[in-house]
Design a protein around this motif. Structure first.
Motif, PDB file in Angstrom:
ATOM      1  N   ASN A 156      68.894  43.284 -47.679  1.00  0.00           N
ATOM      2  CA  ASN A 156      68.822  41.874 -48.056  1.00  0.00           C
ATOM      3  C   ASN A 156      70.050  41.418 -48.813  1.00  0.00           C
ATOM      4  O   ASN A 156      70.375  40.243 -48.792  1.00  0.00           O
ATOM      5  CB  ASN A 156      67.589  41.633 -48.926  1.00  0.00           C
ATOM      6  CG  ASN A 156      66.352  41.395 -48.090  1.00  0.00           C
ATOM      7  OD1 ASN A 156      66.463  41.123 -46.891  1.00  0.00           O
ATOM      8  ND2 ASN A 156      65.189  41.504 -48.697  1.00  0.00           N
ATOM      9  N   ARG A 161      63.979  44.988 -48.783  1.00  0.00           N
ATOM     10  CA  ARG A 161      62.547  45.033 -49.020  1.00  0.00           C
ATOM     11  C   ARG A 161      62.076  46.470 -49.271  1.00  0.00           C
ATOM     12  O   ARG A 161      61.192  46.702 -50.095  1.00  0.00           O
ATOM     13  CB  ARG A 161      61.834  44.463 -47.803  1.00  0.00           C
ATOM     14  CG  ARG A 161      60.395  44.118 -47.997  1.00  0.00           C
ATOM     15  CD  ARG A 161      59.901  43.308 -46.826  1.00  0.00           C
ATOM     16  NE  ARG A 161      60.164  41.881 -47.030  1.00  0.00           N
ATOM     17  CZ  ARG A 161      59.329  41.069 -47.682  1.00  0.00           C
ATOM     18  NH1 ARG A 161      58.209  41.552 -48.196  1.00  0.00           N
ATOM     19  NH2 ARG A 161      59.599  39.795 -47.841  1.00  0.00           N
ATOM     20  N   SER A 162      62.644  47.400 -48.578  1.00  0.00           N
ATOM     21  CA  SER A 162      62.208  48.785 -48.769  1.00  0.00           C
ATOM     22  C   SER A 162      63.403  49.725 -48.897  1.00  0.00           C
ATOM     23  O   SER A 162      63.371  50.853 -48.451  1.00  0.00           O
ATOM     24  CB  SER A 162      61.324  49.224 -47.605  1.00  0.00           C
ATOM     25  OG  SER A 162      62.001  48.958 -46.396  1.00  0.00           O
ATOM     26  N   LEU A 169      55.971  46.625 -55.620  1.00  0.00           N
ATOM     27  CA  LEU A 169      56.562  45.361 -55.190  1.00  0.00           C
ATOM     28  C   LEU A 169      57.795  45.032 -56.018  1.00  0.00           C
ATOM     29  O   LEU A 169      58.654  44.278 -55.596  1.00  0.00           O
ATOM     30  CB  LEU A 169      55.542  44.237 -55.308  1.00  0.00           C
ATOM     31  CG  LEU A 169      54.706  43.949 -54.059  1.00  0.00           C
ATOM     32  CD1 LEU A 169      53.793  42.763 -54.319  1.00  0.00           C
ATOM     33  CD2 LEU A 169      55.597  43.674 -52.868  1.00  0.00           C
ATOM     34  N   SER A 188      60.866  45.689 -54.181  1.00  0.00           N
ATOM     35  CA  SER A 188      61.187  44.914 -52.984  1.00  0.00           C
ATOM     36  C   SER A 188      62.213  43.851 -53.354  1.00  0.00           C
ATOM     37  O   SER A 188      61.885  42.822 -53.921  1.00  0.00           O
ATOM     38  CB  SER A 188      59.901  44.279 -52.466  1.00  0.00           C
ATOM     39  OG  SER A 188      60.201  43.372 -51.476  1.00  0.00           O
ATOM     40  N   CYS A 189      63.460  44.167 -53.051  1.00  0.00           N
ATOM     41  CA  CYS A 189      64.548  43.349 -53.602  1.00  0.00           C
ATOM     42  C   CYS A 189      64.943  42.196 -52.694  1.00  0.00           C
ATOM     43  O   CYS A 189      65.128  42.369 -51.497  1.00  0.00           O
ATOM     44  CB  CYS A 189      65.781  44.206 -53.825  1.00  0.00           C
ATOM     45  SG  CYS A 189      65.474  45.613 -54.877  1.00  0.00           S
ATOM     46  N   ALA A 190      65.089  41.037 -53.308  1.00  0.00           N
ATOM     47  CA  ALA A 190      65.666  39.899 -52.587  1.00  0.00           C
ATOM     48  C   ALA A 190      67.161  39.815 -52.873  1.00  0.00           C
ATOM     49  O   ALA A 190      67.923  39.298 -52.058  1.00  0.00           O
ATOM     50  CB  ALA A 190      64.975  38.612 -53.006  1.00  0.00           C
ATOM     51  N   THR A 230      60.827  40.277 -54.854  1.00  0.00           N
ATOM     52  CA  THR A 230      60.122  39.218 -54.140  1.00  0.00           C
ATOM     53  C   THR A 230      58.844  38.794 -54.859  1.00  0.00           C
ATOM     54  O   THR A 230      58.291  37.745 -54.556  1.00  0.00           O
ATOM     55  CB  THR A 230      59.778  39.667 -52.711  1.00  0.00           C
ATOM     56  OG1 THR A 230      59.208  40.970 -52.782  1.00  0.00           O
ATOM     57  CG2 THR A 230      61.005  39.705 -51.838  1.00  0.00           C
ATOM     58  N   THR A 290      58.934  34.422 -55.952  1.00  0.00           N
ATOM     59  CA  THR A 290      60.109  35.204 -55.605  1.00  0.00           C
ATOM     60  C   THR A 290      61.337  34.753 -56.384  1.00  0.00           C
ATOM     61  O   THR A 290      61.590  33.550 -56.507  1.00  0.00           O
ATOM     62  CB  THR A 290      60.410  35.052 -54.100  1.00  0.00           C
ATOM     63  OG1 THR A 290      59.270  35.474 -53.387  1.00  0.00           O
ATOM     64  CG2 THR A 290      61.626  35.867 -53.695  1.00  0.00           C
ATOM     65  N   LYS A 339      70.221  42.811 -41.439  1.00  0.00           N
ATOM     66  CA  LYS A 339      68.840  43.116 -41.049  1.00  0.00           C
ATOM     67  C   LYS A 339      68.788  44.209 -39.999  1.00  0.00           C
ATOM     68  O   LYS A 339      67.721  44.763 -39.730  1.00  0.00           O
ATOM     69  CB  LYS A 339      68.188  41.838 -40.490  1.00  0.00           C
ATOM     70  CG  LYS A 339      67.764  40.861 -41.558  1.00  0.00           C
ATOM     71  CD  LYS A 339      66.245  40.821 -41.688  1.00  0.00           C
ATOM     72  CE  LYS A 339      65.784  40.226 -43.005  1.00  0.00           C
ATOM     73  NZ  LYS A 339      65.995  38.784 -43.070  1.00  0.00           N
TER      74      LYS A 339
END
Lengths: 360, 770
Positions: B10, B26-27, B53, B56-58, B75, B102, B299
């Protein structure tokens, strides 16, 4: 002799394509500034911009006119991965916009995932069809089943060319003896020496386009390609703009000799090759009778090429981009496209064995 | 150089010394060392059995002062800081759970070690002091979700934030109550912003409206300096180090490429990286002072290092010229101004312009920019008469294709061609006339001879020929060859202008023969003068006798069937029949030296040339077609009609017709085009003008539909559609007033309207003929 008429195009970036309409009275230009302009010729011969609008969100590479039977229709293609079809609307403009015609987007063709590098309407006798090619090496052929409805286009064929495509040209022949045919050029600059011009032909039996020929000798990036207008010729003439100008003839080998059903076999000859531009050649364009070829290259000049009766192609004129005449190596004034004044010409033809019969 | 990640990324961030890069997704949350040829995984920060969670990085950001300090935005609204200096495996340092939704962005203060800023979907921005457990201040944007927050590089207290509603706000970190400035930058969400590293006032913003805008924030009102139009929504924007006008962008969807733009040339990207197969989510220039390395995460689960030198350059590939041949031989030419202008002084550059040295220099030197590229557009017009297509239009309009005897048509067309300076075409027409008209005309001369004078004149000629042929023992085939030779020499003669006179003499002769056909025996004397046919005289000049030879059959036909004139019109007489007739008829005056067979042979052969020529003529037509003069091919085809039609296959004919019609239509020669369609024998062509238009005709008297095709109404038995001026039936162009429905011949009505504006029928209507 040519007279240069300079036009203040007022595009904000490079102009990539110029295109005359069917009757030669309108002209469309497209530019990297994402706009297309339409120019109309006045009685006095001046060109007036009658429409200018933003067409895409990227450089517009090509613009082309449809046959007027389908209306005043333009197609454009762009770096933004789309091709679009535009139609001129008459009589809906209000007073403020009088004099400016109004162009409406009828459809956006979004199938490509890379820059759409060329768009061409098919010859009229095939109906309302459109071919696009893109940098990912796919030629797409669309058809509008209802010619009155320009907003509905269905993707009929996808031809994979394996190489990044830069230009396409339909074979304009209206003869029933010639199946629909499309030539594709690639500007792939990777060092592998693959042939950069492929020719695909429609097969009635399989209802698909299949590769008919590959011009093996063209291995440098191809920037433009153009079939000459086929005015009743039995063979086809193809001009290729690469690091030089090349002219090929493609003579269909008689059907009876080839196995039926398969693609037409061609006898391919290179009839001319000129490196006078001294560098990349960017554009080639045929005159209406397919007898004179104009090419433009990095030297900023337009050169005209014409065959004599011996089928020897010669330069018949050089035009400089800024309008100033170049000391031409031939008298352009006399080079009427007519066939007149070449007396040996006819002699040859009636002697039977020479050029006239050779082509038949 | 790229490496595969286990999961989609991300965001990416590099540490201060540009030796390591953090990748967050996210993972995934890993740190890679950037080595010469590859990425080497250094550290996996996702530890613990249970995936939280919080991990889970934005977004991820590496502190530019402290190389052990990182922050991630989760997030679930948590802001996490990481201390790589911690000895344990878990490097997690602090956890701020203050945002409700988020967190889109985190940002360290560029010079202050402990200040961290976050912007969240919940519409708030929070400033954290890492020495405390909670936020120092909260900034409410009073608008929608925050997409990006960036500390100004030069102004210590200032940061910019962008919002989903298109606004950009400027804040002073000491004044959390209200923003310093707010303006609408984009139409739709503003996804990103970036302060210029050198120009303190410049802020670049990118939005869903596919635009990147550069704002000058130093002025009272934010001024839009540049606007770059990209092809997809802009997800990230990063100024390129050391290049004042360059910035890199990547897109949020659809487009996977990374572009580097020169904001001064806003339409064409200066460079393009096409490595990623899925959306690029994070881009960062590796070193704040090195413009050549760009890192990106995507992605598609890859991390890439791009070398600017390797970027593809759409500018270089873009076609700098446009060229189009116009209908009238004029050329439209658009070319890059530098190409056109530099031409005079510059030597033509040899070889490929994409030479590598040129390439490198152009790319790596700090942005060479020669102003905005523009093109010069000009149209090269042909001067009247010089190479334009006016000859085609003139020819098409003036040619006569039907409605007159063949000879006249040929003469007329030859004249037209000659007047237009197309000598070869003129010659061709003249020859066609000679080839096809002579058998019909010269024979009449011979007829006169034979009828009026008996065998004295006509036969010696035949005699001489046959005798000669037989004497030389030539078979019919060799004779064929010979006559071919004759025609050749004929052609050669015709072609040289010197013999033009001879040629015209011929024509005159033929012309004077025309009446002879009707007035049998009237012109004997004249004929004698024209053809002084002494046997001795005959031998040396063979070509002269080709024509008299052909004459024979017709003579006999006329003897047998007195319908000479009709025959002239038809022309397409079967050589076989006439041959045998001639055979019989010539028995009477036959010299003793003739065998019956030989005569019939000769006569047959002498008739053959019509067929023989047609092969030749077909060849000629093909020649014209191949030379691009389909006009000639079609015109001759129409004029000669049956004479050559059978020798050219239907498909070719159709091809010629359609090509010619297309050409005529291009020049808007609708009448000629329609005439050609009408005269064509090809079924596919002749139906062209019957398609897509339906005419419903009603009788002008009884107003009921006309069922038959004629001009008389079946029901009221009166002539429909009479001209209101001359009271005759109008055939052809009919014009009528839509108001009173009276009308008539176009010419008549036009003339009438010059004098009066009332209806010519006297109905009192003020007619309008549009």
């Amino acid at each position: 002799m040519f007279v240069a008429r300079s036009i203040a195009a007022d595009h904000k970036d490079l102009i990539h394509d110029v295109s005359f309409d069917f009757h030669g009275r309108r002209m469309a230009t497209c530019s990297s500034d994402q706009s297309v302009k339409v120019w109309d010729k006045s009685e006095s011969g001046d060109w007036h911009c009658t429409a200018s609008w933003k067409t895409h969100s990227g450089s517009v590479w090509r613009v082309t006119w449809a046959h007027p039977e389908f209306g005043q229709v333009l197609a454009s293609c762009s770096f933004d991965r789309t091709a679009a079809v535009w139609e001129e609307i008459v009589g809906e403009s209000n007073d403020k916009l009088r004099g400016q015609s109004h162009w409406v987007k009828r459809t956006t063709l979004v199938d490509s995932r890379t820059s759409v590098t060329d768009v061409k309407f098919a010859p009229k006798h095939m109906g309302l069809m459109l071919a696009t090619c893109s940098a990912d090496g796919i030629v797409r052929i669309y058809e509008a089943p209802d010619v009155m409805n320009l907003s509905q286009w269905s993707l009929q064929h996808e031809i994979s060319c394996k190489l990044s495509c830069s230009c396409i040209s339909w074979n304009p022949s209206s003869s029933r003896a010639h199946s629909p045919m499309i030539a594709v050029g690639s500007d792939d600059s990777s060092p592998n020496a693959m042939a950069k011009v492929q020719i695909f032909e429609y097969n009635e039996n399989t209802r698909k386009y299949a590769k008919a020929e590959t011009l093996m000798t063209v291995t440098d990036p191809v920037h433009d390609i153009a079939f000459a207008p086929n005015l009743g010729r039995s063979f086809h003439i193809l001009a290729v703009a690469t690091k030089d100008v090349r002219i090929f003839t493609l003579k269909p080998v008689r059907k009876e000799l080839t196995s039926s059903g398969g693609p037409t076999k061609f006898e391919i000859h290179i009839v001319a090759q000129f490196d006078n531009h001294n560098s990349q050649v960017w554009r080639v364009s045929w005159n209406i009778t397919g007898t004179v070829l104009a090419s433009s290259g990095d030297d900023g000049c337009v050169r005209l090429w014409k065959a004599n009766y011996m089928d020897n192609w010669k330069c018949t004129g050089i035009l400089k981009g800024n309008g100033s005449p170049v000391s031409g190596n031939s008298q352009q004034g006399n080079s009427t496209p007519s066939l007149g004044s070449n007396i040996p010409n006819l002699q040859n033809s009636l002697n039977g064995s020479s050029s006239g019969r050779k082509h038949s | 150089m790229h490496c595969h990640l286990d999961a989609p990324a991300n965001a990416v961030s590099v540490c201060r010394d540009a030796a390591q890069v953090a990748v967050a997704g996210r993972s995934i949350f890993k740190i890679y060392a950037i080595e010469e040829e590859q990425f080497v995984e250094k550290l996996n920060l996702r530890v613990g059995r249970k995936p939280s969670l919080n991990l889970s990085c934005a977004d991820v950001v590496w502190h530019q002062m402290d190389e052990n300090l990182l922050a991630t935005a989760a997030t679930n609204g948590v802001v996490v800081t990481w201390n790589l200096g911690r000895p344990s495996r878990n490097k997690q340092d602090q956890l701020f759970t203050e945002h409700k939704r988020t967190v889109n962005k985190v940002c360290f203060h560029p010079t202050e070690a402990h200040v961290l800023l976050s912007g969240s979907q919940d519409g708030f921005m929070k400033c954290f002091d890492l020495r405390r457990k909670d936020s120092v201040s909260t900034f409410s944007g009073q608008s929608e979700s925050v997409r990006d927050v960036q500390f100004s590089i030069r102004d210590y207290f200032t940061f910019a934030s962008t919002f989903e509603n298109g606004n950009v706000q400027l804040w002073d970190i000491r004044r959390p109550d209200r923003c310093e400035r707010m303006f609408t930058a984009h139409n739709g969400p503003v996804f990103c912003c970036d302060w210029h590293p050198e120009d303190r006032g410049w802020l670049a913003t990118g939005g869903r409206d596919k635009m990147v805008k550069v704002w000058d924030m130093t002025t009272h009102r934010a001024k839009e300096m540049h606007c770059v139009q990209t092809i997809a929504s802009v997800a990230r924007v990063k100024w390129r180090p050391e290049c004042r006008h360059h910035l890199a962008t990547c897109s949020m969807m659809v487009d996977h490429n990374i572009y580097v733009w020169d904001v001064r040339r806003p339409f064409v990207p200066a460079a393009m990286f096409e490595e990623h197969r899925d959306v690029t989510t994070g881009i960062v220039w590796r070193h704040p002072h090195d413009p050549s390395f760009l890192l990106s995460g995507s992605k598609d689960s890859t991390l890439c290092q791009h070398l600017f030198r390797d970027a593809s350059q759409p500018v270089e590939r873009a076609n700098p010229e446009g060229l189009c041949y116009g209908l009238f031989g004029d050329l439209a030419f658009a070319a890059k101004e530098s190409l056109v202008a530099a031409e005079s002084g510059r030597k033509p550059c040899a070889g490929d312009r994409r030479h590598t040295i040129f390439f490198k220099r152009k790319l790596d030197s700090a942005e060479p920019f020669s102003g905005l590229a523009s093109s010069a557009l000009s149209v090269f017009e042909t001067e009247p008469g010089g190479g334009s297509m006016s000859w085609f239009v003139d020819t098409a309009e003036r040619y006569a294709l039907a409605g007159r005897p063949l000879a006249e048509l040929c003469d007329h067309n030859a004249k037209v061609a000659r007047e237009l300076g197309r000598n070869q075409v003129a010659q061709t027409w003249t020859m066609l006339r000679i080839i096809y008209c002579s058998p019909g005309l010269v024979p009449s001369a011979n007829l006169n001879h034979s009828v009026g004078k008996g065998s004295s004149c006509g036969l010696p000629l035949m005699n001489s020929f046959n005798l000669k042929d037989m004497a030389s023992g030539l078979g019919s085939e060799t004779r064929l060859d010979r006559s071919k030779g004759d025609t050749r020499s004929d052609t050669v003669l015709l072609d040289s202008s010197a013999t033009l006179i001879t040629n015209e003499d011929n024509e005159e002769t033929e012309g004077s023969d025309v009446p002879a056909d009707y007035l049998l025996g009237d012109v004997e004397g004249e004929e004698e003068e024209l053809y002084p046919l002494d046997p001795e005289h005959v031998h040396p000049e063979e070509p002269e006798y080709v024509l008299p030879q052909e004459a024979f059959p017709l003579r006999h036909e006329i003897v047998d069937t007195p319908s000479g004139p009709e025959h002239l019109q038809e022309k397409a007489d079967s050589p076989h029949v006439s041959g045998s007739e001639a055979d019989v008829a010539s028995l009477a005056p036959a010299d003793s030296s003739f065998s019956l067979l030989s005569i019939s042979h000769t006569l047959y052969d002498s008739r053959l040339p019509a067929d023989f020529f047609s092969v030749l003529v077909c060849d000629m037509l093909r020649f014209y077609a191949e030379q691009g003069d389909v006009q000639m091919a079609v015109s001759v085809l129409i004029v000669l009609g049956e004479r050559v039609r059978k020798d050219i296959d239907e498909q070719t004919q159709e091809h010629w017709y359609t090509s010619y019609i297309d050409l005529l239509q291009r020049f808007c020669l609708w009448n000629v085009s329609n005439q050609v369609v009408k005269l064509s024998t090809s079924r596919a062509v002749s139906c062209l003008n019957q398609a897509s238009t339906t005419l419903h005709v009603n009788c002008s008297h009884c107003k009921r539909p006309m069922s038959s095709r004629g001009w008389v109404c079946d029901r009221c038995h009166r002539a429909a559609s009479t001209c209101a001026v001359c009271h005759h039936v109008v055939k052809g162009l009919f014009v009528w007033c839509q108001g009173c429905s009276h009308g008539g011949h176009l010419q008549h009505v036009m003339k009438w309207l010059e004098g009066s504006s009332h209806c010519p029928a006297g109905c009192g209507h003020l007619c309008e003929y549009a």
